[in-house]
Design a protein around this motif. Structure first.
Motif, PDB file in Angstrom:
ATOM      1  N   GLN A   8     -55.618 -30.139  29.263  1.00 52.00           N
ATOM      2  CA  GLN A   8     -55.009 -28.914  28.743  1.00 52.00           C
ATOM      3  C   GLN A   8     -53.690 -29.231  28.067  1.00 52.00           C
ATOM      4  O   GLN A   8     -53.027 -30.219  28.366  1.00 52.00           O
ATOM      5  CB  GLN A   8     -54.754 -27.922  29.889  1.00 52.00           C
ATOM      6  N   ARG A   9     -53.316 -28.341  27.172  1.00 52.90           N
ATOM      7  CA  ARG A   9     -52.009 -28.471  26.537  1.00 52.90           C
ATOM      8  C   ARG A   9     -51.051 -27.443  27.136  1.00 52.90           C
ATOM      9  O   ARG A   9     -51.479 -26.406  27.615  1.00 52.90           O
ATOM     10  CB  ARG A   9     -52.121 -28.295  25.019  1.00 52.90           C
ATOM     11  N   CYS A  10     -49.788 -27.789  27.114  1.00 57.66           N
ATOM     12  CA  CYS A  10     -48.764 -26.902  27.694  1.00 57.66           C
ATOM     13  C   CYS A  10     -48.714 -25.602  26.901  1.00 57.66           C
ATOM     14  O   CYS A  10     -48.368 -25.602  25.717  1.00 57.66           O
ATOM     15  CB  CYS A  10     -47.407 -27.601  27.684  1.00 57.66           C
ATOM     16  N   ASN A  11     -49.059 -24.500  27.557  1.00 55.98           N
ATOM     17  CA  ASN A  11     -49.080 -23.196  26.892  1.00 55.98           C
ATOM     18  C   ASN A  11     -47.723 -22.504  26.913  1.00 55.98           C
ATOM     19  O   ASN A  11     -47.368 -21.776  25.986  1.00 55.98           O
ATOM     20  CB  ASN A  11     -50.108 -22.283  27.562  1.00 55.98           C
ATOM     21  N   ASN A  12     -46.967 -22.746  27.998  1.00 52.30           N
ATOM     22  CA  ASN A  12     -45.716 -22.012  28.159  1.00 52.30           C
ATOM     23  C   ASN A  12     -44.835 -22.751  29.158  1.00 52.30           C
ATOM     24  O   ASN A  12     -45.323 -23.529  29.985  1.00 52.30           O
ATOM     25  CB  ASN A  12     -45.991 -20.590  28.655  1.00 52.30           C
ATOM     26  N   ILE A  13     -43.548 -22.513  29.081  1.00 50.93           N
ATOM     27  CA  ILE A  13     -42.595 -23.045  30.051  1.00 50.93           C
ATOM     28  C   ILE A  13     -42.032 -21.854  30.814  1.00 50.93           C
ATOM     29  O   ILE A  13     -41.365 -20.990  30.230  1.00 50.93           O
ATOM     30  CB  ILE A  13     -41.464 -23.830  29.368  1.00 50.93           C
ATOM     31  N   ILE A  14     -42.323 -21.793  32.098  1.00 51.20           N
ATOM     32  CA  ILE A  14     -41.860 -20.679  32.931  1.00 51.20           C
ATOM     33  C   ILE A  14     -40.668 -21.169  33.744  1.00 51.20           C
ATOM     34  O   ILE A  14     -40.798 -22.045  34.598  1.00 51.20           O
ATOM     35  CB  ILE A  14     -42.986 -20.175  33.849  1.00 51.20           C
TER      36      ILE A  14
ATOM     37  N   LYS B 265     -52.955 -22.436  34.766  1.00 49.65           N
ATOM     38  CA  LYS B 265     -53.071 -21.790  33.461  1.00 49.65           C
ATOM     39  C   LYS B 265     -52.518 -22.652  32.331  1.00 49.65           C
ATOM     40  O   LYS B 265     -52.455 -22.221  31.179  1.00 49.65           O
ATOM     41  CB  LYS B 265     -52.347 -20.437  33.483  1.00 49.65           C
ATOM     42  N   GLY B 266     -52.078 -23.858  32.683  1.00 48.48           N
ATOM     43  CA  GLY B 266     -51.544 -24.749  31.657  1.00 48.48           C
ATOM     44  C   GLY B 266     -50.065 -24.552  31.386  1.00 48.48           C
ATOM     45  O   GLY B 266     -49.561 -24.975  30.339  1.00 48.48           O
ATOM     46  N   ASN B 267     -49.354 -23.924  32.328  1.00 48.68           N
ATOM     47  CA  ASN B 267     -47.922 -23.717  32.180  1.00 48.68           C
ATOM     48  C   ASN B 267     -47.145 -24.786  32.940  1.00 48.68           C
ATOM     49  O   ASN B 267     -47.583 -25.263  33.985  1.00 48.68           O
ATOM     50  CB  ASN B 267     -47.516 -22.341  32.704  1.00 48.68           C
ATOM     51  N   VAL B 268     -45.988 -25.126  32.429  1.00 49.95           N
ATOM     52  CA  VAL B 268     -45.036 -25.959  33.162  1.00 49.95           C
ATOM     53  C   VAL B 268     -44.037 -25.012  33.820  1.00 49.95           C
ATOM     54  O   VAL B 268     -43.360 -24.234  33.134  1.00 49.95           O
ATOM     55  CB  VAL B 268     -44.315 -26.953  32.236  1.00 49.95           C
ATOM     56  N   VAL B 269     -43.978 -25.055  35.140  1.00 49.50           N
ATOM     57  CA  VAL B 269     -43.134 -24.134  35.903  1.00 49.50           C
ATOM     58  C   VAL B 269     -41.897 -24.890  36.402  1.00 49.50           C
ATOM     59  O   VAL B 269     -42.020 -25.960  37.004  1.00 49.50           O
ATOM     60  CB  VAL B 269     -43.909 -23.527  37.093  1.00 49.50           C
TER      61      VAL B 269
ATOM     62  N   SER C 140     -47.917 -30.111  24.244  1.00 50.74           N
ATOM     63  CA  SER C 140     -48.157 -31.456  24.764  1.00 50.74           C
ATOM     64  C   SER C 140     -49.285 -31.422  25.783  1.00 50.74           C
ATOM     65  O   SER C 140     -49.466 -30.438  26.503  1.00 50.74           O
ATOM     66  CB  SER C 140     -46.891 -32.008  25.423  1.00 50.74           C
ATOM     67  N   ARG C 141     -50.088 -32.520  25.848  1.00 47.91           N
ATOM     68  CA  ARG C 141     -51.105 -32.615  26.885  1.00 47.91           C
ATOM     69  C   ARG C 141     -50.417 -32.738  28.247  1.00 47.91           C
ATOM     70  O   ARG C 141     -49.470 -33.491  28.406  1.00 47.91           O
ATOM     71  CB  ARG C 141     -52.002 -33.828  26.651  1.00 47.91           C
ATOM     72  N   LEU C 142     -50.906 -31.973  29.208  1.00 49.01           N
ATOM     73  CA  LEU C 142     -50.265 -31.952  30.516  1.00 49.01           C
ATOM     74  C   LEU C 142     -50.324 -33.323  31.196  1.00 49.01           C
ATOM     75  O   LEU C 142     -49.441 -33.653  32.000  1.00 49.01           O
ATOM     76  CB  LEU C 142     -50.916 -30.892  31.404  1.00 49.01           C
ATOM     77  N   ARG C 143     -51.341 -34.130  30.871  1.00 48.84           N
ATOM     78  CA  ARG C 143     -51.410 -35.461  31.484  1.00 48.84           C
ATOM     79  C   ARG C 143     -50.271 -36.355  30.988  1.00 48.84           C
ATOM     80  O   ARG C 143     -49.923 -37.342  31.631  1.00 48.84           O
ATOM     81  CB  ARG C 143     -52.753 -36.111  31.177  1.00 48.84           C
ATOM     82  N   ASP C 144     -49.699 -36.007  29.830  1.00 52.14           N
ATOM     83  CA  ASP C 144     -48.603 -36.800  29.264  1.00 52.14           C
ATOM     84  C   ASP C 144     -47.235 -36.273  29.680  1.00 52.14           C
ATOM     85  O   ASP C 144     -46.211 -36.853  29.296  1.00 52.14           O
ATOM     86  CB  ASP C 144     -48.703 -36.812  27.731  1.00 52.14           C
ATOM     87  N   VAL C 145     -47.209 -35.175  30.407  1.00 52.02           N
ATOM     88  CA  VAL C 145     -45.936 -34.587  30.856  1.00 52.02           C
ATOM     89  C   VAL C 145     -45.579 -35.177  32.214  1.00 52.02           C
ATOM     90  O   VAL C 145     -46.289 -34.974  33.198  1.00 52.02           O
ATOM     91  CB  VAL C 145     -46.053 -33.047  30.949  1.00 52.02           C
TER      92      VAL C 145
END
Length: 258
Positions: A35-41, A103-107, A73-78
């Motif tokens: 998944q790609r990062c959809n949002n930064i919460i 959901k693909g968010n970085v919290v 960004s791909r979540l695996r690369d974060v």
């Protein structure tokens, strides 16, 4: 022979109960990684009443001022630990935790530093140097002032605070106990505006109502002194707040006024 077959079949079924969840978790992790990062919460603790940092500040820390964007960004690369370290570099941040949701968010959850006091640097004649100073947290650690927010807290000054390591000494630990007391007692928190500590660790307090200077002496066994002071306030000063300008309780069993 039949019993041996039944035993093997039961063992196989039990193994499935263990293997299938592991496979499911692995597949979910794989999908999440793609998944790609959809949002930064971003969540900043709101109970402290401090507003040193806002969500924009945190986002700029996460992305190295925009040079390393997260969205898309791909979540695996974060690398979550790297993001946490970026945020923690800011001395106004006490704790930071970063994780991914389904959901693909970085919290991002941030806890700000909470000041017990604010050290104001003063010149030799006692004048404030408003451009310099630090906050002091509950552990006796100095952290910088904020450009966007000024916390209402006890002001402290005097040569004792010039060396921050002093707060880890025996005298410094007693002083921190006193500062905590002044932050938790409702009456004295409202009444004491400033604390001056000389190089030997002796304390003077400046009040709001009545503008008195209280000589407390060394910050040890201070609770009985404040108990006596409270009685003195209620029975004497409450009738005429300007009656005395200086009150000394340096010695445990007496109050000297001028």
């Amino acid at each position: 022979m039949l019993r041996k077959f039944d035993y093997s079949w039961h063992l196989f079924k039990r193994s499935l109960w263990l293997i299938l969840p592991i496979i499911g978790i692995g597949m979910a992790e794989s999908r999440l990684g793609n998944q790609r990062c959809n949002n930064i919460i971003i969540s900043i603790d709101g109970d402290s009443g401090m507003h040193f940092l806002d969500k924009t500040d945190i986002q700029m820390l996460l992305t190295e001022n925009g040079s390393d964007p997260l969205l898309g960004s791909r979540l695996r690369d974060v690398h979550l630990s790297d993001l946490e370290n970026r945020v923690r570099k800011n001395k106004l941040v006490k704790k930071c935790q970063v994780f991914r949701d389904l959901k693909g968010n970085v919290v991002v959850e941030v806890e700000q530093e909470k000041p017990l006091a604010r050290w104001i640097n003063t010149s030799q004649n006692g004048e404030w140097r408003n451009t310099s100073g630090y906050y002091i947290n509950d552990e006796g650690v100095f952290f910088p002032l904020s450009d966007s927010y000024s916390a209402r807290t006890l002001l402290v000054s005097g040569p004792f605070f010039i060396n921050s390591k002093q707060l880890k000494s025996k005298k410094g630990l007693m002083l921190m106990d006193l500062i905590r007391f002044l932050n938790t007692d409702e009456f004295w928190k409202a009444q004491i505006a400033e604390m001056f500590v000389d190089k030997d660790g002796e304390v003077q307090l400046m009040t709001l109502l009545g503008d008195q200077r209280i000589e407390l002496g060394m910050p040890e066994d201070f609770v009985p002194k404040f108990d006596k002071l409270r009685i003195f306030y209620d029975k004497v000063l409450s009738k005429d707040w300007s009656r005395y300008s200086k009150i000394s309780v340096k010695f445990q069993d007496q109050i000297v006024c001028e």
